[in-house]
Design a protein around this motif. Structure first.
Motif, PDB file in Angstrom:
ATOM      1  N   PHE A  68       0.948  -1.302  -0.019  1.00 48.82           N
ATOM      2  CA  PHE A  68       0.397  -0.074   0.051  1.00 48.82           C
ATOM      3  C   PHE A  68       0.748   1.557  -0.463  1.00 48.82           C
ATOM      4  CE2 PHE A  68      -3.394  -3.644   0.808  1.00 48.82           C
ATOM      5  CZ  PHE A  68      -4.086  -2.943   0.805  1.00 48.82           C
ATOM      6  N   ASP A  69       2.199   0.591  -0.467  1.00 47.28           N
ATOM      7  CA  ASP A  69       3.065   1.871  -1.205  1.00 47.28           C
ATOM      8  C   ASP A  69       2.076   3.264  -1.445  1.00 47.28           C
ATOM      9  OD1 ASP A  69       5.198   3.966  -2.216  1.00 47.28           O
ATOM     10  OD2 ASP A  69       6.474   2.251  -0.080  1.00 47.28           O
ATOM     11  N   GLU A  70       2.378   4.679  -1.677  1.00 52.38           N
ATOM     12  CA  GLU A  70       1.599   5.677  -2.453  1.00 52.38           C
ATOM     13  C   GLU A  70       2.465   5.664  -3.436  1.00 52.38           C
ATOM     14  OE1 GLU A  70      -0.985   8.715  -3.122  1.00 52.38           O
ATOM     15  OE2 GLU A  70      -0.663   7.092  -1.549  1.00 52.38           O
ATOM     16  N   ARG A  71       3.227   5.531  -2.843  1.00 53.77           N
ATOM     17  CA  ARG A  71       4.149   5.390  -4.938  1.00 53.77           C
ATOM     18  C   ARG A  71       3.748   4.688  -5.815  1.00 53.77           C
ATOM     19  NH1 ARG A  71      10.371   4.488  -2.354  1.00 53.77           N
ATOM     20  NH2 ARG A  71       9.154   3.378  -1.411  1.00 53.77           N
ATOM     21  N   PHE A  72       3.471   3.141  -5.852  1.00 59.08           N
ATOM     22  CA  PHE A  72       2.615   2.604  -6.583  1.00 59.08           C
ATOM     23  C   PHE A  72       1.361   3.122  -6.500  1.00 59.08           C
ATOM     24  CE2 PHE A  72       6.752   0.375  -5.677  1.00 59.08           C
ATOM     25  CZ  PHE A  72       7.090   0.323  -6.546  1.00 59.08           C
ATOM     26  N   VAL A  97      -5.200  -2.908  -6.687  1.00 62.88           N
ATOM     27  CA  VAL A  97      -4.630  -3.097  -4.897  1.00 62.88           C
ATOM     28  C   VAL A  97      -3.060  -4.058  -5.627  1.00 62.88           C
ATOM     29  CG1 VAL A  97      -5.347  -5.643  -4.925  1.00 62.88           C
ATOM     30  CG2 VAL A  97      -3.975  -4.375  -3.169  1.00 62.88           C
ATOM     31  N   VAL A  98      -2.177  -3.858  -5.804  1.00 60.57           N
ATOM     32  CA  VAL A  98      -0.764  -4.167  -5.463  1.00 60.57           C
ATOM     33  C   VAL A  98       0.118  -5.762  -4.554  1.00 60.57           C
ATOM     34  CG1 VAL A  98       1.493  -3.610  -6.844  1.00 60.57           C
ATOM     35  CG2 VAL A  98       0.001  -1.696  -6.277  1.00 60.57           C
ATOM     36  N   SER A  99       0.040  -6.211  -5.299  1.00 63.96           N
ATOM     37  CA  SER A  99       1.089  -7.218  -4.788  1.00 63.96           C
ATOM     38  C   SER A  99       2.440  -6.975  -4.924  1.00 63.96           C
ATOM     39  CB  SER A  99       0.073  -9.092  -5.460  1.00 63.96           C
ATOM     40  OG  SER A  99       1.093  -9.854  -4.707  1.00 63.96           O
ATOM     41  N   PRO A 102       7.006 -10.662  -7.805  1.00 67.40           N
ATOM     42  CA  PRO A 102       7.684  -9.867  -8.746  1.00 67.40           C
ATOM     43  C   PRO A 102       7.233 -10.430 -10.241  1.00 67.40           C
ATOM     44  CG  PRO A 102       8.814 -11.738  -7.109  1.00 67.40           C
ATOM     45  CD  PRO A 102       7.117 -11.453  -6.761  1.00 67.40           C
ATOM     46  N   ALA A 103       7.015 -11.059 -10.201  1.00 60.52           N
ATOM     47  CA  ALA A 103       6.679 -11.229 -11.762  1.00 60.52           C
ATOM     48  C   ALA A 103       5.734 -10.979 -12.556  1.00 60.52           C
ATOM     49  CB  ALA A 103       5.468 -13.306 -11.977  1.00 60.52           C
ATOM     50  N   LEU A 104       5.648 -10.895 -14.036  1.00 64.17           N
ATOM     51  CA  LEU A 104       5.044 -10.170 -14.080  1.00 64.17           C
ATOM     52  C   LEU A 104       3.165 -10.467 -14.819  1.00 64.17           C
ATOM     53  CD1 LEU A 104       5.908  -8.193 -18.033  1.00 64.17           C
ATOM     54  CD2 LEU A 104       3.335  -8.463 -16.481  1.00 64.17           C
ATOM     55  N   ASN A 105       2.398  -9.778 -13.932  1.00 63.35           N
ATOM     56  CA  ASN A 105       1.208 -11.234 -14.459  1.00 63.35           C
ATOM     57  C   ASN A 105      -0.539 -10.073 -13.450  1.00 63.35           C
ATOM     58  OD1 ASN A 105      -0.465 -12.600 -14.885  1.00 63.35           O
ATOM     59  ND2 ASN A 105       0.670 -14.221 -14.022  1.00 63.35           N
ATOM     60  N   ILE A 116      -2.520  -6.345  -9.537  1.00 61.80           N
ATOM     61  CA  ILE A 116      -1.720  -6.403 -10.314  1.00 61.80           C
ATOM     62  C   ILE A 116      -0.224  -6.524  -9.265  1.00 61.80           C
ATOM     63  CG2 ILE A 116      -2.631  -4.240 -11.889  1.00 61.80           C
ATOM     64  CD1 ILE A 116      -0.836  -2.205 -10.523  1.00 61.80           C
ATOM     65  N   ASN A 117       0.563  -6.991 -10.215  1.00 65.73           N
ATOM     66  CA  ASN A 117       1.910  -7.290  -9.545  1.00 65.73           C
ATOM     67  C   ASN A 117       2.951  -6.757  -9.410  1.00 65.73           C
ATOM     68  OD1 ASN A 117       0.305  -9.990  -8.988  1.00 65.73           O
ATOM     69  ND2 ASN A 117       1.824 -11.457 -10.134  1.00 65.73           N
TER      70      ASN A 117
END
Length: 412
Positions: A68-72, A97-99, A102-105, A116-117
């Motif tokens: 939940f980092d604001e930058r992302f 929400v950002v998982s 580290p895979a592109l998925n 989104i990863n």
């Protein structure tokens, strides 16, 4: 880079809690719609499936599997807001929400939550390509692909024909398992065919949605190729020199025997997978999908891949660091070590990656002592691993416990 790198914020309990509360409310509305629109047996099964998945998702969110980092999140929400403002058919309650994966998925949950990863920010080339991924997932939601797949599977399971076939197999005297497998395979391939059509539908509708926004749509084909290439991490490209450079230590000289690899030629790796992987793939037949897209939208023949802006470059740099930290979080200490070595091979931030090596080898040492190394480091799979990853795994498994401790002590 280390001077400007600020680790992702983990003091995000309030944000995680707020997201979970919103997600629960969103699911209540969604399950109510299911009850109003589907037969009782099917609605109950769909609700059970969603409830089971939701419990796991909420548990993972509260256990910090997501950022939940604001930058992302600000960047992701900016892209989603652009889609909403230009495409009125997108439900207003959709969220991203950002998982930490580290895979592109990426994927879409039935209530309209998009996951989104973190890997999107590392593997993709610019913000326009992330917009392309989000467009594809929005299209899945608009077309209700999750629901249609669920209903198809449940109807097939509840159908008299399916029950009769299962009963018939149970009464067989011979080859029960083979016949049961053939039935399962035919069901799965049918789902695979449906999934292929759904992927192409999401490709084409996603592109139409993207065209209405300010993002560069001519990145779309390159984005699809990158997703196919990096939707799973495939370790490769590590050279032997980096091992000697990294593990030839003052009090523990490098041992060439650490490079020994088991001779796999004596095993007969001629086993053919019973299931056609492409028929069951999450992103099947990318080349075919791309050709169909170009036939529909000829302008895609001439891709235009623009440079990333400074903001995206900064996020890409953070995501690069977060790769190895995320893998540590998921207890993938072997894979985290492999990526550290690839970064050191490229002369990336040596202080940072060597400190990660120290932490990884501390975990590997504890695992060795407890005979639990296979929980954190892959076993060699010559059919599916690259040559360099087989070499890496052989190296790790060849190390004696005191040698692991020597590396751990040095890098800590």
């Amino acid at each position: 880079m280390a001077q400007t790198y600020i680790p992702a914020d983990t003091a995000d309990y309030k944000q995680r809690l707020a997201f979970c509360e919103h997600y629960k409310e969103s699911n209540k509305l969604f399950t109510k719609r299911i009850k109003d629109n589907y037969k009782r047996k099917i609605a109950i099964r769909i609700e059970e499936n969603i409830e089971s998945y939701s419990e796991k998702l909420i548990e993972e969110i509260m256990d910090s599997h997501f950022l939940f980092d604001e930058r992302f999140t600000a960047k992701a929400n900016k892209i989603l807001d652009e889609f909403k403002s230009k495409n009125t058919e997108i439900p207003e309650n959709t969220r991203i929400v950002v998982s930490k994966d580290p895979a592109l998925n990426a994927f879409c949950l039935p209530d309209g939550t998009f996951i989104i990863n973190l890997g999107l920010f590392y593997w993709l080339k610019n913000e326009d390509q992330i917009a392309g991924v989000i467009a594809h997932e929005i299209a899945h939601k608009i077309l209700e692909h999750y629901l249609k797949t669920q209903v198809l599977a449940i109807e097939n399971e509840l159908s008299g024909e399916s029950k009769d076939k299962v009963k018939e197999i149970k009464n067989e005297k011979y080859n029960k398992s083979e016949k049961a497998f053939e039935l399962f395979k035919s069901m799965m391939y049918a789902k695979g065919d449906v999934r292929k059509n759904q992927e192409f539908q999401a490709d084409s509708l996603g592109y139409i949605l993207l065209k209405k926004t300010s993002y560069n749509r001519l990145n779309y084909i390159d984005m699809l190729n990158l997703v196919e290439k990096y939707h799973k991490l495939k370790p490769q490209g590590l050279k032997k020199d980096i091992y000697r450079k990294t593990f030839d230590l003052p009090n523990q000289k490098f041992n060439e025997d650490w490079f020994n690899i088991e001779d796999f030629s004596r095993y007969k790796y001629t086993y053919k997978e019973k299931l056609d992987e492409d028929s069951l793939s999450t992103h099947p037949e990318t080349e075919s999908r791309i050709n169909r897209l170009i036939a529909l939208f000829p302008e895609l023949k001439n891709p235009l891949i623009n440079d990333a802006d400074d903001t995206f470059k900064s996020l890409k740099s953070i995501a690069e660091y977060e790769q190895v930290i995320s893998l540590q979080f998921f207890e993938e200490y072997g894979l985290s070590t492999y990526i550290c070595l690839t970064q050191l091979q490229e002369n990336k931030d040596t202080v940072f990656y060597k400190s990660i090596l120290g932490r990884n080898f501390a975990k590997i040492y504890e695992a060795k002592k407890q005979y639990k190394l296979n929980r954190y480091v892959d076993r060699i799979d010559p059919k599916n691993h690259s040559e360099s990853y087989i070499q890496f795994l052989s190296f790790i498994w060849n190390l004696k416990i005191d040698e692991v401790k020597g590396i751990m002590d040095y890098y800590n």
